[in-house]
Scaffold this motif. Structure first.
Motif, PDB file in Angstrom:
ATOM      1  N   GLU A  28       0.834  -1.211   0.000  1.00 36.02           N
ATOM      2  CA  GLU A  28       0.000   0.000   0.000  1.00 36.02           C
ATOM      3  C   GLU A  28       0.867   1.259   0.000  1.00 36.02           C
ATOM      4  N   PRO A  29       0.291   2.395  -0.436  1.00 36.96           N
ATOM      5  CA  PRO A  29       1.037   3.655  -0.431  1.00 36.96           C
ATOM      6  C   PRO A  29       1.403   4.108   0.988  1.00 36.96           C
ATOM      7  N   LEU A  30       2.562   4.728   1.100  1.00 37.83           N
ATOM      8  CA  LEU A  30       2.999   5.300   2.367  1.00 37.83           C
ATOM      9  C   LEU A  30       2.064   6.433   2.776  1.00 37.83           C
TER      10      LEU A  30
ATOM     11  N   TYR B 175       6.768  10.530   4.450  1.00 31.27           N
ATOM     12  CA  TYR B 175       7.526  11.246   3.422  1.00 31.27           C
ATOM     13  C   TYR B 175       8.462  12.254   4.083  1.00 31.27           C
ATOM     14  N   ALA B 176       9.481  12.661   3.365  1.00 33.54           N
ATOM     15  CA  ALA B 176      10.412  13.685   3.843  1.00 33.54           C
ATOM     16  C   ALA B 176       9.697  15.031   3.959  1.00 33.54           C
ATOM     17  N   THR B 177      10.198  15.882   4.823  1.00 33.76           N
ATOM     18  CA  THR B 177       9.571  17.193   4.996  1.00 33.76           C
ATOM     19  C   THR B 177       9.567  17.980   3.692  1.00 33.76           C
ATOM     20  N   GLY B 178      10.621  17.877   2.904  1.00 31.29           N
ATOM     21  CA  GLY B 178      10.685  18.578   1.623  1.00 31.29           C
ATOM     22  C   GLY B 178       9.716  18.041   0.591  1.00 31.29           C
ATOM     23  N   ALA B 179       9.127  16.878   0.858  1.00 31.67           N
ATOM     24  CA  ALA B 179       8.162  16.266  -0.053  1.00 31.67           C
ATOM     25  C   ALA B 179       6.751  16.339   0.520  1.00 31.67           C
ATOM     26  N   GLY B 180       6.560  17.196   1.547  1.00 32.56           N
ATOM     27  CA  GLY B 180       5.229  17.371   2.124  1.00 32.56           C
ATOM     28  C   GLY B 180       4.921  16.482   3.307  1.00 32.56           C
ATOM     29  N   GLY B 181       5.918  15.758   3.812  1.00 35.83           N
ATOM     30  CA  GLY B 181       5.693  14.842   4.922  1.00 35.83           C
ATOM     31  C   GLY B 181       6.260  15.354   6.231  1.00 35.83           C
TER      32      GLY B 181
ATOM     33  N   GLY C 284      12.574  10.417   5.241  1.00 30.39           N
ATOM     34  CA  GLY C 284      11.370   9.979   4.567  1.00 30.39           C
ATOM     35  C   GLY C 284      11.487   9.904   3.054  1.00 30.39           C
ATOM     36  N   ALA C 285      10.438   9.377   2.459  1.00 25.17           N
ATOM     37  CA  ALA C 285      10.372   9.206   1.006  1.00 25.17           C
ATOM     38  C   ALA C 285      10.311  10.562   0.308  1.00 25.17           C
ATOM     39  N   ALA C 286      10.940  10.640  -0.851  1.00 29.88           N
ATOM     40  CA  ALA C 286      10.906  11.848  -1.665  1.00 29.88           C
ATOM     41  C   ALA C 286      11.256  11.497  -3.108  1.00 29.88           C
ATOM     42  N   PRO C 287      10.433  10.654  -3.746  1.00 27.48           N
ATOM     43  CA  PRO C 287      10.758  10.245  -5.113  1.00 27.48           C
ATOM     44  C   PRO C 287      10.769  11.445  -6.065  1.00 27.48           C
ATOM     45  N   PRO C 288      11.780  11.539  -6.911  1.00 23.66           N
ATOM     46  CA  PRO C 288      11.812  12.633  -7.879  1.00 23.66           C
ATOM     47  C   PRO C 288      10.689  12.516  -8.914  1.00 23.66           C
ATOM     48  N   GLU C 289      10.281  13.632  -9.430  1.00 23.91           N
ATOM     49  CA  GLU C 289       9.242  13.674 -10.457  1.00 23.91           C
ATOM     50  C   GLU C 289       9.674  12.837 -11.660  1.00 23.91           C
ATOM     51  N   GLY C 290       8.722  12.095 -12.211  1.00 22.12           N
ATOM     52  CA  GLY C 290       8.976  11.317 -13.414  1.00 22.12           C
ATOM     53  C   GLY C 290       9.653   9.978 -13.182  1.00 22.12           C
ATOM     54  N   THR C 291       9.788   9.545 -11.923  1.00 25.15           N
ATOM     55  CA  THR C 291      10.468   8.275 -11.657  1.00 25.15           C
ATOM     56  C   THR C 291       9.510   7.144 -11.294  1.00 25.15           C
TER      57      THR C 291
ATOM     58  N   VAL D 107       6.761  -4.043   2.261  1.00 25.87           N
ATOM     59  CA  VAL D 107       7.126  -3.202   1.124  1.00 25.87           C
ATOM     60  C   VAL D 107       5.951  -2.269   0.839  1.00 25.87           C
ATOM     61  N   ALA D 108       6.160  -0.986   1.126  1.00 26.38           N
ATOM     62  CA  ALA D 108       5.140   0.033   0.862  1.00 26.38           C
ATOM     63  C   ALA D 108       5.577   0.860  -0.339  1.00 26.38           C
ATOM     64  N   THR D 109       4.646   1.574  -0.935  1.00 28.27           N
ATOM     65  CA  THR D 109       4.957   2.312  -2.155  1.00 28.27           C
ATOM     66  C   THR D 109       4.876   3.833  -1.930  1.00 28.27           C
ATOM     67  N   GLY D 110       5.529   4.547  -2.826  1.00 28.04           N
ATOM     68  CA  GLY D 110       5.506   6.004  -2.786  1.00 28.04           C
ATOM     69  C   GLY D 110       5.750   6.557  -4.174  1.00 28.04           C
ATOM     70  N   ALA D 111       5.299   7.776  -4.405  1.00 21.27           N
ATOM     71  CA  ALA D 111       5.492   8.424  -5.706  1.00 21.27           C
ATOM     72  C   ALA D 111       5.634   9.930  -5.511  1.00 21.27           C
ATOM     73  N   PHE D 112       6.144  10.580  -6.532  1.00 18.90           N
ATOM     74  CA  PHE D 112       6.315  12.032  -6.487  1.00 18.90           C
ATOM     75  C   PHE D 112       4.996  12.715  -6.163  1.00 18.90           C
ATOM     76  N   ASP D 113       5.057  13.677  -5.266  1.00 14.37           N
ATOM     77  CA  ASP D 113       3.928  14.522  -4.903  1.00 14.37           C
ATOM     78  C   ASP D 113       2.744  13.763  -4.284  1.00 14.37           C
ATOM     79  N   ALA D 114       2.999  12.560  -3.753  1.00 14.15           N
ATOM     80  CA  ALA D 114       1.913  11.756  -3.181  1.00 14.15           C
ATOM     81  C   ALA D 114       1.604  12.120  -1.732  1.00 14.15           C
ATOM     82  N   ALA D 115       2.492  12.874  -1.081  1.00 18.20           N
ATOM     83  CA  ALA D 115       2.267  13.232   0.325  1.00 18.20           C
ATOM     84  C   ALA D 115       1.293  14.407   0.437  1.00 18.20           C
ATOM     85  N   GLY D 116       0.992  15.023  -0.672  1.00 14.76           N
ATOM     86  CA  GLY D 116       0.009  16.098  -0.654  1.00 14.76           C
ATOM     87  C   GLY D 116       0.643  17.412  -0.614  1.00 14.76           C
TER      88      GLY D 116
END
Length: 186
Positions: A34-36, A41-47, A127-134, A177-186
């Motif tokens: 499931e999504p994280l 997420y990292a603070t820089g990614a909204g978490g 925390g998670a912080a996947p780059p855009e487009g990855t 194993v949890a999932t994450g994506a760019f801009d998913a933390a809101g």
């Protein structure tokens, strides 16, 4: 492979290490496949850069200590991204509270536990912080049961050195194993 995770991405970070029996790893914060949640997420990614709560059971009776790691094999680096690595968790500890690995929260870890620097060179969870487009990233939260009480590690060792050092001492693994994506933390 230690566990069958066919839905968790094409990269199994444990494919090249010795097999180890699986045991149960649960969390009140994250779920396998499931999504994280935003706070992981990292603070820089909204978490909130908060490590998730983890509990484990069913590990081998011969367990003398644990190590906890979080790894993203999908990071676009050629070598993945280590988010967290803690060694020398006593065998009588079977859970970590939410935020135990977060920066400045060392007191929430059991006495004697050693947090190694993550990819940002901080001895903490990042925390998670996947780059855009990855695309979708897969975050492997793993509790490793070890047949030794203590791993002799330089406190500045990398998580990869932890993996090499504990390689022959691992007698079981619990994996979420949890999932994450760019801009998913809101």
């Amino acid at each position: 492979m230690t566990q069958d995770h066919p839905a968790h991405g094409p990269i199994d970070p444990f494919a090249a290490v010795p097999d180890a029996p699986a045991f149960e790893l649960t969390s009140t914060d994250i779920e396998d496949g499931e999504p994280l949640p935003a706070e992981v997420y990292a603070t820089g990614a909204g978490g909130a850069n908060r490590s998730p709560q983890l509990s484990w059971s069913g590990f081998p009776a011969e367990t003398r200590s644990f190590a906890v790691t979080c790894f993203d094999p999908d990071a676009p680096t050629g070598s993945g991204f280590w988010h967290w690595a803690v060694a020398n968790i006593p065998a009588d500890v079977t859970s970590l509270p939410s935020g135990a690995g977060s920066p400045g929260a060392e007191a929430q870890l059991p006495e004697g536990a050693l947090t190694l620097p993550n990819e940002l060179r901080e001895p903490a969870f990042t925390g998670a912080a996947p780059p855009e487009g990855t695309g979708v990233h897969h975050y492997w939260f793993v509790v490793h049961a070890l047949n030794v009480e203590h791993l002799h590690l330089d406190p500045q060792s990398t998580p990869a050195v932890l993996g090499f050092t504990m390689r022959d001492a691992v007698i079981g693994r619990g994996i979420i194993v949890a999932t994450g994506a760019f801009d998913a933390a809101g």
